[in-house]
Enzyme design. Structure first.
Site, PDB file in Angstrom:
ATOM      1  N   ASP A 166      -9.261  32.428  11.628  1.00  0.00           N
ATOM      2  CA  ASP A 166      -9.362  31.434  12.697  1.00  0.00           C
ATOM      3  C   ASP A 166     -10.400  30.396  12.294  1.00  0.00           C
ATOM      4  OD1 ASP A 166      -7.751  33.366  13.847  1.00  0.00           O
ATOM      5  OD2 ASP A 166      -8.738  33.300  15.803  1.00  0.00           O
ATOM      6  N   LYS A 229      -4.990  26.893  18.153  1.00  0.00           N
ATOM      7  CA  LYS A 229      -5.748  27.686  19.113  1.00  0.00           C
ATOM      8  C   LYS A 229      -6.646  26.758  19.907  1.00  0.00           C
ATOM      9  CE  LYS A 229      -9.394  31.267  18.864  1.00  0.00           C
ATOM     10  NZ  LYS A 229     -10.086  32.237  17.977  1.00  0.00           N
ATOM     11  N   LYS A 265      -2.453  30.059  20.512  1.00  0.00           N
ATOM     12  CA  LYS A 265      -3.435  31.035  20.958  1.00  0.00           C
ATOM     13  C   LYS A 265      -4.434  30.383  21.922  1.00  0.00           C
ATOM     14  CE  LYS A 265      -7.168  34.102  19.367  1.00  0.00           C
ATOM     15  NZ  LYS A 265      -7.863  34.681  18.201  1.00  0.00           N
TER      16      LYS A 265
END
Lengths: 329, 772
Positions: A166, A229, A265
């Site tokens: 991430d 995300k 996400k």
């Protein structure tokens, strides 16, 4: 270390779908991206009331939500012991008697998400479970450490066993409209991750406008992000429905134009079972069934699981539950 | 299916709400409900069944209202109204506030019953309609409280008849009943034949708010009941919401009766999508405003050519996801309709149109009561389905190239209810919003309502507003008694031995900025009180009216000039009249036999009034609970046809003409019939005052001959009649075809500057959301 590939196939997008190869930066497309904030806010406000699930359907949807959680520990005081506890919870997210009553034995969370220093501990703790480990990277959460080091950090986490990275984008590139710089940075991070799949954290709470969210989403996908995300969980405002709608619509446009499916996400601020159901309904309505699987959708959350456990307990027993009746992670 | 199977399927499953609470209320009345008259339910003699459109099951039996029932209701209302009107605004506010609270406290029961009788999704009833109903009563509690200070000199009308449709019965009830009661009127409500139960429930609940018996009566029944109510001589005002067809019939039925009238009629709305719009949000706007919420009429979608394919693809994909079914289910977007729309007729029409493409994801189910929305693309404006009224959830799409063309296409319609404009360019949005002929314009939004914001249409979509101060004013009248109709004045008789004039003066018509001879070539001699030949007044005919309207329509650039500019012209006109004051005074004395100095002075004053207004009339920003600006913008109606009073031939003309043009209208005036020469002289004042050609047109002649042509002309947007001839019935009946606003006055006293100004403008509501 053994990896259950059949399990992993369900979790990793690069194995279930053709991986997004990215494309040349299309500045015209970026310039055309629009996001009308009041209209998006209205849609977001009406969404929760438009779809609902009850009884067994609700239990199944809540189990689905668990299977989509990136169970997260991102604190300065994390220790190996704390992370091992988290991993145990990821393997057994709900009390076994409840899972048995639901016929959902074997349910696990989607992944475990930790800082780089905790990757090896997590990988070892999850050995044999098929649950992937995600590492936050690139100077998380601000993304302002030396660029060379941020890229190197990705490689180290992959080497340590993280199969998902991430990354955080440089917000300043968005705020100054330097789309080329954002694109180049994202391309290099994707390259550094190799076969690990990359979730690009936009830190939407710091991007200033929904239009910036839409444009940053497009640029990151063009540069090869596997997932986009919302947030690190450390910004003042994290995942919200309007921000999520904006990113989801960008994902849909990208798929229309290129044929590639990008994951989503939302992270930070989703702590109630009810909110998780709204997110799932939104994914189903806006993007369709494929985005209800862990390869294309994850929740970044730490306290959400606890609320879902209590709801499932209520579903099984008919009595409202309490936190102390569910094991800690 | 097991939880594990559902974990894979991830389907929604049924999520129905129980209707038990609403059924219990019906059962508490034995399943049979009479009219609500004088604070109690009557016993139904002849009753008809009300069915749940979603299931066909009979919900209840309600009474079929007869003329006697209507009479009983109106009589009860008349008795109750006197006391209700005498109460202080504060006393009425307390009752309205209690009604608002009652709606909130019983919102679930009201929403359930509305969904049972209408078939619209419970979510729409509960989340969209009910909050608006409560807000409407709450807002009007406020107006009742302030009525004494905010609306001085105005009093309630008396007994008002409200006739409402089926698509949102509680909201429509609130839109009529709340302002009516707040203003001190009593109401006889006739709900739709299909959906009377919510009105009866509301009436039942109103007891708890302390609403005195008779102030609100509900008479149920079909169209015949409504017709009897509208025709009842005890009714002072008719407020109708529903189809254009029935609205037109009501316009004709009340013509000449002196009843006040507002018509909130349908008509396809317009959605304009520009290339820089947020397309996904625009798609949601179309879904929200056109395909859901039980729309009775469809919409025309105007999409900029370059993005039309993309937009239509997105829209089709979204339509496919709409869920049609049980209105009580939480996941239902589109429920059942109580009246089957003629969607098959549209489908056949489309099949016969070359190039048109029909998208209809599912055929209608269950005898057409469950209808999937339809999207029709590839049509041109000339296609019948672009011109016709579009029933039900149907979007009819065409493309445009430029903003100007979008406006032209949007305004190329008989209707003018609502429009929405989608663009991220703020100045483009405002430019387009200002030019659209629609009572309500939403920028980057659809389907927004609030009690503080007027809602209502232009053109065939009716007149009058629901909501806001402008809507409230429609439930009041001046306290000053209306003067009796002015006697019809006869022209001065021709003397037995006429004296020859010094030099022959030939008066002419004034059309398009030029003095022209009448088409018929006829004139009438006009004599002074002393028997002197003052001149000949031309006798205009229908062709002269036609030419004058054409000139007035061509002069619509006047509407785009600034108020400041219009004020300059009006002041200049006053200056020029003042310079010739003696001449006009003499002319008035010759025409009417009475001194004219005071009338000339009064006319100059009226020109100053109008000039002042032109430069100072303001719009309003509405206190709606909405993030953004909701603006009420006063603007011209277009072409106004004016029949001037017989008496005060100069002052009558100026009092009506000046405010009309001050607000940007253009006009066709028929001057005083017995004393026309003051007007023909006034042409010279106009000619020297820098007024653009065609803004004012004068056609002298017989009022009785010219009035029907003027009132029946489709190019005239409003007609005002102050004629001494009794023409109100003829004018109001003739105005029904294009539903132009009509204003029947009974003397110059009526034409107070404030009232003329109110009549001279159309208030349009523009919603501009804000956000980043």
């Amino acid at each position: 270390m053994t990896t259950d590939l059949t399990r992993a196939a369900a979790q990793l997008p690069q194995l279930a779908h053709p991986r997004n190869p990215g494309m040349a930066l299309d500045l015209e497309w970026v310039a055309q991206a629009q996001a009308n904030a009041p209209a998006i806010a209205r849609r977001a406000a009406s969404l929760p009331a438009t779809r609902g699930v009850k009884k067994d359907h609700q239990a199944a949807w809540l189990c689905k939500a668990i299977s989509l959680i990136d169970l997260t520990a991102l604190s300065g005081d994390d220790t190996p012991g704390r992370v091992r506890r988290l991993c145990a919870k990821a393997r057994q997210p709900v009390r076994p008697d409840l899972l048995a009553a639901l016929g959902m034995e074997g349910l696990t969370t989607g992944a475990v998400c930790v800082y780089h220093e905790m990757v090896e501990t997590a990988v070892r703790a999850l050995d044999g479970s098929g649950i992937p480990v995600a590492a936050v990277s690139t100077g998380f959460p601000a993304g302002l450490s030396p660029y060379r080091l941020r890229l190197a950090e990705i490689g180290e986490s992959v080497a340590a066993g993280a199969s998902e990275i991430d990354i955080v984008i440089s917000r300043r590139h968005v705020l100054t409209g330097d789309w080329q710089a954002l694109y180049d940075e994202m391309c290099q991070m994707r390259q550094a991750a190799g076969s690990a799949h990359v979730k690009a954290i936009l830190a939407t709470g710091e991007l200033g406008s929904l239009r910036n969210v839409a444009r940053a989403s497009l640029v990151c996908m063009m540069a090869g992000a596997d997932f986009i995300k919302t947030s690190t969980g450390k910004e003042p405002v994290n995942a919200t429905l309007p921000v999520s709608l904006t990113m989801i619509r960008a994902i849909r446009d990208y798929q229309d134009r290129t044929g590639f499916r990008i994951g989503f996400k939302p992270a930070g601020g989703i702590s109630k079972a009810k909110e998780a159901l709204v997110y799932l309904a939104m994914m189903k309505e806006e993007l369709g069934h494929p985005w209800l699987q862990p390869d294309l959708f994850r929740f970044g959350a730490s306290s959400l699981l606890g609320d879902i456990e209590r709801q499932l307990d209520h579903h099984v027993t008919g009595c409202y539950s309490a936190a102390n009746r569910h094991p800690l992670g | 299916m097991s939880v594990r199977d559902l974990f894979t399927a991830m389907s929604y499953g049924p999520a129905p709400d129980s209707p038990a609470e609403a059924l219990a209320w019906i059962e508490s009345h034995g399943g049979r409900l009479g009219h609500w008259i004088d604070g109690a339910f009557g016993t139904p003699d002849t009753a008809f069944a009300i069915a749940n459109p979603a299931t066909g099951a009979v919900l209840a039996h309600v009474a079929q209202g007869t003329a006697a029932d209507v009479d009983a209701a109106v009589t009860s209302a008349r008795h109750a109204q006197t006391e209700w009107a005498q109460r202080s605004g504060h006393d009425r506010a307390r009752v309205l506030y209690a009604l608002a609270r009652l709606v909130q406290k019983h919102s679930r029961l009201l929403a359930l019953l509305q969904t049972l009788e209408t078939g619209k999704p419970l979510r729409d009833s509960h989340d969209a309609d009910l909050p608006l109903v409560a807000r409407h009563f709450s807002y009007h509690a406020g107006l009742a409280q302030l009525s004494g200070t905010e609306f001085p000199g105005l009093v309630p009308l008396g007994v008002c008849a409200a006739v409402i449709p089926w698509h949102a019965p509680l909201r429509m009830l609130a839109w009529k009943v709340a302002p009516a009661l707040a203003a001190g009127n009593a109401v006889v409500l006739k709900p739709s034949r299909q959906t009377p139960l919510t009105a009866l429930l509301f009436a039942d609940l109103s007891r708890q708010a302390g609403l005195p018996p008779g102030v609100l009566n509900v008479v149920t029944g079909d169209g015949a009941t409504g017709a009897a109510l509208v025709a009842h001589p005890g009714v002072a005002k008719v407020a109708f919401a529903g189809s254009t067809k029935v609205g037109r019939q009501i316009r004709q039925a009340v013509a000449g009766s002196g009843k006040a009238l507002t018509l909130m009629l349908g008509g396809a709305s317009v959605v304009i999508v520009f290339e820089d719009a947020d397309l996904d949000s625009a798609v949601e706007g179309v879904i929200d405003g056109v395909f859901t919420h039980h729309g009775q009429a469809g919409a025309r979608l105007l999409v900029q050519e370059g993005l039309a394919d993309r937009f239509h693809t997105k829209l089709r994909r979204r339509i496919e996801r709409l869920r049609i079914g049980d209105p009580l289910d939480k996941c239902t977007d589109i429920g059942a309709l109580p009246a089957r729309p003629e969607l098959d007729r549209i489908a056949h029409l489309v099949a016969a149109t070359p190039g048109a493409e029909l998208f209809r994801p599912a055929p209608p189910l269950a005898d057409g009561r469950f209808c999937a929305p339809m999207l029709i693309t590839g049509l041109s404006p000339a296609s019948a389905s672009m011109q016709d009224e579009i029933p039900g959830p149907v979007g009819v799409a065409t493309t445009f190239r430029t903003p100007a063309e979008a406006v032209e296409l949007a305004n190329n319609s008989r209707h003018g209810l609502a429009a929405s404009v989608w663009t991220e360019n703020g100045s483009l949005a405002l430019a387009v919003a200002r030019k659209l002929k629609a009572g309500v314009v939403w920028i980057n939004a659809t389907h927004q309502f609030d009690a503080a914001a007027g809602f209502g249409g232009l053109r065939d979509s009716g007149f009058g507003r629901d909501g806001g101060l402008e809507g409230f004013r429609d439930w009041l009248k001046p306290a000053k008694a209306v003067p009796p109709p002015a006697p019809r004045l006869a022209p001065m008789p021709a003397p037995e031995r006429p004296k020859a004039p010094d030099i022959d003066r030939t008066a002419k018509l004034f059309i398009g900025g030029k003095q022209v001879r009448p088409d018929g070539g006829g004139s009438r001699a006009v004599w002074s009180a002393q028997g002197r030949l003052l001149g000949h007044a031309p006798l205009g005919n229908r062709k002269d009216i036609r030419n004058a309207v054409e000139a007035a329509r061509a002069a619509t650039g006047w509407a785009a000039t600034s108020g400041y500019n219009r004020a300059q012209v009006l002041y200049y006109m006053a200056e020029n009249l003042s310079a010739r004051a003696e001449e006009f005074a003499a002319r008035l004395r010759d025409l009417t036999g009475t001194p004219g100095e005071a009338e000339v002075e009064a006319a100059i004053c009226r020109l100053f009034d109008a000039a002042a207004s032109a430069g100072s009339v303001e719009g309003r920003v509405k206190p709606a609970p909405f993030d953004g600006l909701v603006m009420a913008l006063p603007g011209p109606m277009g072409v106004v046809g004016i029949l001037c009073p017989d008496a005060a031939p100069l002052l009558g003309l100026v009092s009506l003409m000046a405010p009309a043009i001050a607000m940007g209208n253009t006009c066709v005036l028929v001057p005083s019939e017995p004393f026309p020469l003051a007007a023909t002289d006034f042409c010279q004042v106009i000619e020297t005052s820098d007024l653009p050609a065609g803004v004012v047109n004068l056609v002298t002649g017989a009022h009785r001959d010219l009035a029907p042509t003027l009132a029946g002309h489709m190019g005239v947007d409003a007609v005002w009649c102050f004629s001494g001839a009794d023409l109100s019935a003829a004018i109001e009946a003739a105005s029904a075809e294009n539903l132009k606003r009509s204003w029947i006055g009974t003397g110059c006293e009526d034409a107070s500057p404030a009232e003329v100004l109110r009549q001279a403008v159309e208030i349009r509501t523009v919603w501009a959301p804000a956000g980043v």
